[in-house]
Scaffold this active site. Structure first.
Site, PDB file in Angstrom:
ATOM      1  N   ASP A   1       0.844  -1.187   0.000  1.00 39.19           N
ATOM      2  CA  ASP A   1       0.000   0.000   0.000  1.00 39.19           C
ATOM      3  C   ASP A   1       0.885   1.245   0.000  1.00 39.19           C
ATOM      4  O   ASP A   1       1.160   1.792   1.051  1.00 39.19           O
ATOM      5  CB  ASP A   1      -0.917  -0.017   1.231  1.00 39.19           C
TER       6      ASP A   1
ATOM      7  N   GLU B   1      -2.635  10.211  -0.702  1.00 43.21           N
ATOM      8  CA  GLU B   1      -3.901   9.458  -0.733  1.00 43.21           C
ATOM      9  C   GLU B   1      -4.330   9.069   0.669  1.00 43.21           C
ATOM     10  O   GLU B   1      -5.511   9.132   1.018  1.00 43.21           O
ATOM     11  CB  GLU B   1      -3.740   8.213  -1.611  1.00 43.21           C
TER      12      GLU B   1
ATOM     13  N   ASP C   1      -4.506   0.104  -6.356  1.00 41.95           N
ATOM     14  CA  ASP C   1      -4.300   0.416  -4.940  1.00 41.95           C
ATOM     15  C   ASP C   1      -4.969  -0.634  -4.069  1.00 41.95           C
ATOM     16  O   ASP C   1      -5.809  -0.332  -3.225  1.00 41.95           O
ATOM     17  CB  ASP C   1      -4.849   1.808  -4.612  1.00 41.95           C
TER      18      ASP C   1
ATOM     19  N   HIS D   1      -1.900  -0.959   6.530  1.00 44.86           N
ATOM     20  CA  HIS D   1      -1.706   0.107   7.525  1.00 44.86           C
ATOM     21  C   HIS D   1      -1.039  -0.380   8.812  1.00 44.86           C
ATOM     22  O   HIS D   1      -1.296   0.159   9.890  1.00 44.86           O
ATOM     23  CB  HIS D   1      -3.046   0.788   7.859  1.00 44.86           C
TER      24      HIS D   1
END
Length: 476
Positions: free
Chosen positions: A301, A335, A363, A434
């Site tokens: 990511d 983003e 993405d 994340h």
């Protein structure tokens, strides 16, 4: 043998391109079939992509030489320079950057402990954009909710003076649809909690893993509503709290965050182009985002996406004859902190969006693409699908006409721009999303190469198409 094969492949591409004839120069005509030479070239591009290591080399370079690149930081600008250098070295016809004003946020420390009835440390991370706790931290009882909706239905008396705990599990799906169901608790939970007088919010991580790692991600505040600190805890720690609640409903937490919003800085959308041979002012946009969160190295990511669209465009750049339309690679800024680069691009290019033939963004990691969805004029949807039938050789099915295009191009359909979604298998994407675990080892080179093959095939066919894709389908 490999050298002989590549030489033969190159010769075939040259021969195929020599046979290409583009007799219809009207971009608004409704021609229903792609010529056989165009389809053959697209398949040869895909074949070359499957043999190439370029995409893996690019994502390895980005994650090793730059690493985490949170918007507005020095590493963010290092990533911009990395991209400019790589795109220039790859020989694109045009390489340039466009300034974007991005928010600057510093993570700081994040600590939490259950202080009663069973003292236990927790693994947490601040949510992007969160304010800090007061000096000395926050010490308060927690109140648990199954979801954001459950919190919204609670009374102020249930919540006031407490730390809200949203315990909404994210379920695993190939399409990633579990994330769509739970992410509202992360993005909007602080607003709902503050409206009812909470002093902080800590959510179960929006992730499908059982690792003791917390998942960060952007959260929001609302003007006129008090700002409260916001964090996420690891899934095992959320399970731990649930086990405690079976024993005692009165649980107290100590929470300390030192995160800070630090204003704005300048970053950049980085752009490269393969100039079209006969319709250079018309654009097929393939994008990804260059920034990442600061805890992993931003491999899936979205280093993978950066590598996929760059490598796909490079294959087209190296053709002996360029396609009709311009292929534009856009590596978007910021983003992660609110689609800032995508919104800025749409605003800055408002006058030329009518010349954007179609747009797509990579993405969603590096899992294999399994379906091609579109959002085009419903009257020509089946004709456009016919252009892409040979993508089935790459394991890709033809899908629906309800594509969003990806996060940074998601605002383009309402501005009239057709989009496509090249659906990746995201079964394990939210295991790493994340977190510090977003690292290069999660990428399978063969799957990455399949992505490049599909993007090269898609971009070339679209750059050659004579079908009028507008007006696009309304969102259902």
């Amino acid at each position: 043998m490999k050298l002989l094969y590549r030489a033969a492949l190159t010769a075939l591409v040259f021969a195929t391109l020599s046979a290409c004839q583009h007799t219809d120069n009207n971009p608004t005509s409704n021609v229903t079939e792609v010529s056989n030479p165009d389809s053959a070239v697209a398949q040869q591009l895909a074949s070359k992509a499957l043999e190439s290591n370029l995409a893996y080399e690019l994502v390895e370079s980005l994650t090793v030489e730059v690493g985490p690149r949170l918007a507005g930081t020095e590493k963010d600008l290092l990533a911009v320079q990395w991209a400019m250098d790589k795109l220039n070295a790859l020989g694109f016809d045009k390489v340039y950057k466009e300034a974007v004003q991005v928010p600057v946020w510093h993570r700081g420390i994040a600590q939490a402990t259950i202080t009663a009835p069973f003292e236990q440390p927790l693994v947490i991370t601040a949510l992007g954009g969160s304010i800090a706790t007061p000096e000395g931290g926050i010490h308060a009882p927690i109140v648990r909710f199954d979801s954001l909706d459950a919190l919204k239905q609670a009374s102020r008396e249930q919540v006031a003076g407490k730390i809200v705990f949203i315990d909404h599990k994210t379920h695993r799906h190939k399409s990633g649809k579990g994330y769509v169901i739970t992410v509202g608790g992360r993005s909007r939970g602080a607003i709902s909690a503050a409206e009812k007088g909470a002093v902080a919010i800590v959510i179960r991580s929006i992730g499908t893993d059982s690792d003791r790692m917390a998942h960060t991600g952007m959260m929001r505040y609302k003007e006129g509503i008090a700002k409260i600190p916001a964090a996420a805890m690891s899934n095992p720690d959320a399970d731990l709290i649930n086990a405690m609640l079976k024993r005692d409903t009165n649980i107290t937490m100590s929470l300390t965050l030192s995160s800070e919003n630090q204003g704005f800085a300048t970053s950049y959308n980085v752009i490269a182009e393969v100039t079209g041979s006969s319709k250079p002012d018309e654009v097929v946009l393939i994008g990804a985002h260059l920034d990442s969160w600061d805890e992993g190295t931003g491999a899936i990511d979205d280093g993978a996406g950066v590598a996929i669209v760059t490598a796909a465009a490079k294959l087209i750049q190296d053709l002996p004859q360029k396609p009709a339309r311009t292929i534009r690679v856009v590596l978007y800024a910021a983003e992660e902190v609110g689609l800032v680069g995508g919104k800025t691009y749409a605003k800055d290019h408002a006058d030329e969006l009518e010349k954007h033939y179609i747009a797509a963004e990579s993405d969603f990691g590096a899992g294999k693409i399994y379906q091609l969805d579109l959002r085009v004029n419903p009257a020509v949807f089946e004709q456009v699908q016919q252009l892409h039938t040979s993508v089935s050789t790459l394991g890709v099915a033809l899908g629906n006409n309800q594509a969003s295009g990806g996060p940074d191009v998601s605002m383009l359909p309402r501005l009239g721009v057709p989009v496509a979604s090249l659906r990746q298998d995201g079964s394990d994407y939210f295991d790493y999303h994340h977190t510090p675990n977003d690292t290069l080892d999660k990428i399978v080179p063969e799957s990455l190469a399949q992505n490049v093959a599909v993007y090269a095939h898609f971009a070339y066919i679209m750059a050659q198409s004579n079908i009028n894709l507008r007006p696009i389908a309304k969102k259902q």
